[in-house]
Design an enzyme around this catalytic site. Structure first.
Site, PDB file in Angstrom:
ATOM      1  N   TYR A 156       0.627  -1.259  -0.092  1.00  0.00           N
ATOM      2  CA  TYR A 156      -0.110   0.100  -0.087  1.00  0.00           C
ATOM      3  C   TYR A 156       0.924   1.196   0.113  1.00  0.00           C
ATOM      4  O   TYR A 156       0.612   2.291  -0.704  1.00  0.00           O
ATOM      5  CB  TYR A 156      -1.028   0.155   1.279  1.00  0.00           C
ATOM      6  CG  TYR A 156      -1.823   1.031   1.433  1.00  0.00           C
ATOM      7  CD1 TYR A 156      -3.168   1.217   0.609  1.00  0.00           C
ATOM      8  CD2 TYR A 156      -1.478   2.157   2.173  1.00  0.00           C
ATOM      9  CE1 TYR A 156      -3.769   2.065   0.596  1.00  0.00           C
ATOM     10  CE2 TYR A 156      -2.601   3.228   2.149  1.00  0.00           C
ATOM     11  CZ  TYR A 156      -3.923   3.009   1.602  1.00  0.00           C
ATOM     12  OH  TYR A 156      -4.802   4.073   1.743  1.00  0.00           O
ATOM     13  N   LYS A 160       1.063   4.167  -2.932  1.00  0.00           N
ATOM     14  CA  LYS A 160       0.668   5.313  -2.367  1.00  0.00           C
ATOM     15  C   LYS A 160       1.997   6.387  -2.681  1.00  0.00           C
ATOM     16  O   LYS A 160       1.691   7.701  -3.249  1.00  0.00           O
ATOM     17  CB  LYS A 160       0.028   5.498  -1.074  1.00  0.00           C
ATOM     18  CG  LYS A 160      -1.372   4.882  -1.068  1.00  0.00           C
ATOM     19  CD  LYS A 160      -2.353   5.500  -1.833  1.00  0.00           C
ATOM     20  CE  LYS A 160      -3.506   4.695  -1.784  1.00  0.00           C
ATOM     21  NZ  LYS A 160      -4.465   5.276  -2.491  1.00  0.00           N
TER      22      LYS A 160
HETATM   23  P1  NAP Z   1     -13.407   2.263   0.750  1.00  0.00           P
HETATM   24  O1  NAP Z   1     -14.597   2.410   1.875  1.00  0.00           O
HETATM   25  O2  NAP Z   1     -12.864   0.711   0.954  1.00  0.00           O
HETATM   26  O3  NAP Z   1     -13.886   2.332  -0.852  1.00  0.00           O
HETATM   27  C1  NAP Z   1     -13.304   2.028  -1.770  1.00  0.00           C
HETATM   28  C2  NAP Z   1     -13.861   2.417  -3.096  1.00  0.00           C
HETATM   29  O4  NAP Z   1     -12.782   1.861  -3.999  1.00  0.00           O
HETATM   30  C3  NAP Z   1     -15.186   1.499  -3.057  1.00  0.00           C
HETATM   31  O5  NAP Z   1     -16.247   2.737  -3.820  1.00  0.00           O
HETATM   32  C4  NAP Z   1     -14.689   0.459  -4.105  1.00  0.00           C
HETATM   33  O6  NAP Z   1     -15.944   0.000  -4.951  1.00  0.00           O
HETATM   34  C5  NAP Z   1     -13.754   1.158  -4.921  1.00  0.00           C
HETATM   35  N1  NAP Z   1     -12.746   0.142  -5.635  1.00  0.00           N
HETATM   36  C6  NAP Z   1     -12.296  -0.865  -5.142  1.00  0.00           C
HETATM   37  N2  NAP Z   1     -11.358  -1.548  -5.936  1.00  0.00           N
HETATM   38  C7  NAP Z   1     -11.847  -0.778  -7.467  1.00  0.00           C
HETATM   39  C8  NAP Z   1     -11.429  -1.459  -8.626  1.00  0.00           C
HETATM   40  N3  NAP Z   1     -10.640  -2.242  -9.157  1.00  0.00           N
HETATM   41  N4  NAP Z   1     -12.259  -0.574  -9.666  1.00  0.00           N
HETATM   42  C9  NAP Z   1     -13.091   0.662  -9.107  1.00  0.00           C
HETATM   43  N5  NAP Z   1     -13.308   0.778  -7.960  1.00  0.00           N
HETATM   44  C10 NAP Z   1     -12.693   0.196  -7.175  1.00  0.00           C
HETATM   45  O7  NAP Z   1     -12.242   3.010   0.864  1.00  0.00           O
HETATM   46  P2  NAP Z   1     -11.831   4.857   1.201  1.00  0.00           P
HETATM   47  O8  NAP Z   1     -11.639   4.695   2.997  1.00  0.00           O
HETATM   48  O9  NAP Z   1     -13.158   5.445   1.028  1.00  0.00           O
HETATM   49  O10 NAP Z   1     -10.728   5.137   0.477  1.00  0.00           O
HETATM   50  C11 NAP Z   1     -10.838   5.725  -0.570  1.00  0.00           C
HETATM   51  C12 NAP Z   1      -9.278   6.255  -1.094  1.00  0.00           C
HETATM   52  O11 NAP Z   1      -8.842   6.969  -0.078  1.00  0.00           O
HETATM   53  C13 NAP Z   1      -8.514   4.954  -1.641  1.00  0.00           C
HETATM   54  O12 NAP Z   1      -7.536   4.915  -2.585  1.00  0.00           O
HETATM   55  C14 NAP Z   1      -7.633   4.651  -0.087  1.00  0.00           C
HETATM   56  O13 NAP Z   1      -6.379   4.029  -0.298  1.00  0.00           O
HETATM   57  C15 NAP Z   1      -7.594   6.263   0.110  1.00  0.00           C
HETATM   58  N6  NAP Z   1      -6.950   6.656   1.655  1.00  0.00           N
HETATM   59  C16 NAP Z   1      -8.141   6.105   2.564  1.00  0.00           C
HETATM   60  C17 NAP Z   1      -7.944   6.589   3.886  1.00  0.00           C
HETATM   61  C18 NAP Z   1      -8.675   6.050   5.129  1.00  0.00           C
HETATM   62  O14 NAP Z   1      -8.402   6.369   6.290  1.00  0.00           O
HETATM   63  N7  NAP Z   1      -9.747   5.528   4.889  1.00  0.00           N
HETATM   64  C19 NAP Z   1      -6.644   6.845   4.339  1.00  0.00           C
HETATM   65  C20 NAP Z   1      -5.513   7.415   3.322  1.00  0.00           C
HETATM   66  C21 NAP Z   1      -6.282   7.034   1.803  1.00  0.00           C
HETATM   67  P3  NAP Z   1     -16.825  -1.178  -4.502  1.00  0.00           P
HETATM   68  O15 NAP Z   1     -17.549  -0.727  -3.441  1.00  0.00           O
HETATM   69  O16 NAP Z   1     -17.596  -1.578  -5.685  1.00  0.00           O
HETATM   70  O17 NAP Z   1     -15.992  -2.145  -4.075  1.00  0.00           O
END
Ligand code: NAP
Length: 248
Positions: A156, A160
């Protein structure tokens, strides 16, 4: 004041979490929102309805961001449906955590494909349109983990950190055509991705954050709003930490 009136935006992975938060804030600011999901069809269709009820155009597309050909087809479809793309947000991402000692090769590859290769796929597919328009804003969802690393997340963190190098390079390549590219590095944002973590670990993270709370999807959406709008018209190639002070 609405900051994105009439702009066409595409967000990858908006069926849940941060992506959903961005879609709602953008629609509130007058943007038409195309967004993708990979498997969560029901929440994606519900979001499409909710956004449309706000008086903007909205459409959910099932598309795997890790696939080059699916990304090309997606962008062609969005152009047909929306007539243009002003903003791309590369938000789709996954985790497959493990110590390096125990990490399977396929879990390394999968995270790089979905988190990093997807950014290449989508940016390449959208760049011709933005070049022709001589404007555009691309926003890549990196992470504080890409800036500082994290034990148990070599895959990861590498994905990133790779997004940050990609962001700065695109900013250099496309700046002369008025296309900006910036990254956001969220800290600990409370979504399904972080709900998998042990509550004790989560509490210790919260205690270590100067603002003493995890972030909400809206906190990230507001930073995206800034990068998508003309308010950030002279900013490109930057990484904005949105982390409650975590990296301070
Ligand atoms: P999440 O709740 O797990 O949601 C992930 C989203 O990505 C879902 O809509 C999922 O679709 C979609 N997805 C996964 N694989 C995919 C693919 N192959 N093609 C298209 N869509 C796909 O994650 P989140 O926490 O909202 O995170 C969103 C972004 O922010 C990510 O890049 C994550 O790394 C980054 N981020 C998050 C955090 C945190 O603390 N949450 C911190 C830093 C960075 P489905 O629902 O259909 O699976």
């Amino acid at each position: 004041m609405k900051l994105l009136e009439g702009k066409n935006v595409i967000i990858t992975g908006a069926s849940r979490g941060i992506g959903t938060g961005i879609a709602k804030v953008f629609a509130d600011h007058g943007a038409n929102v195309a967004f993708t999901y990979s498997s969560s069809e029901a929440p994606a269709l519900a979001l499409e309805k909710e956004l449309t009820a706000k008086g903007v155009k909205a459409k959910a597309y099932k598309s795997n961001a890790a696939s080059f050909s699916e990304s090309e087809v997606l962008i062609a479809n969005v152009l047909t449906d929306f007539g243009g793309i002003d903003v791309l947000i590369n938000n789709a991402g996954i985790t497959k955590d493990n110590l390096l000692m125990r990490m399977a090769e396929e879990d390394f590859d999968k995270v790089i494909e979905i988190n990093l290769k997807s950014v290449f796929n989508m940016t390449k597919a959208v760049q011709r349109t933005m070049l022709k328009q001589r404007k555009g804003s691309i926003i890549n969802m990196s992470s504080v983990v890409g800036v500082k690393g994290n034990a148990g997340q070599t895959n990861y963190a590498a994905s990133k950190a790779g997004m940050i190098g990609f962001t700065k390079s695109v900013a250099l390549e496309l700046g002369s055509r008025n296309i900006r590219c910036n990254a956001i590095a969220p800290g600990f944002i409370e979504t399904e991705m972080t709900a998998k973590l042990d509550e004790k670990v989560v509490q210790s993270w919260r205690d270590g954050i100067p603002l003493k709370r995890g972030g909400a999807p809206e906190d990230i959406a507001n930073a995206c709003l800034f990068f998508a709008s003309d308010l950030s018209g002279y900013i490109t190639g930057q990484v904005l930490n949105v982390d409650g002070g975590m990296l301070t």
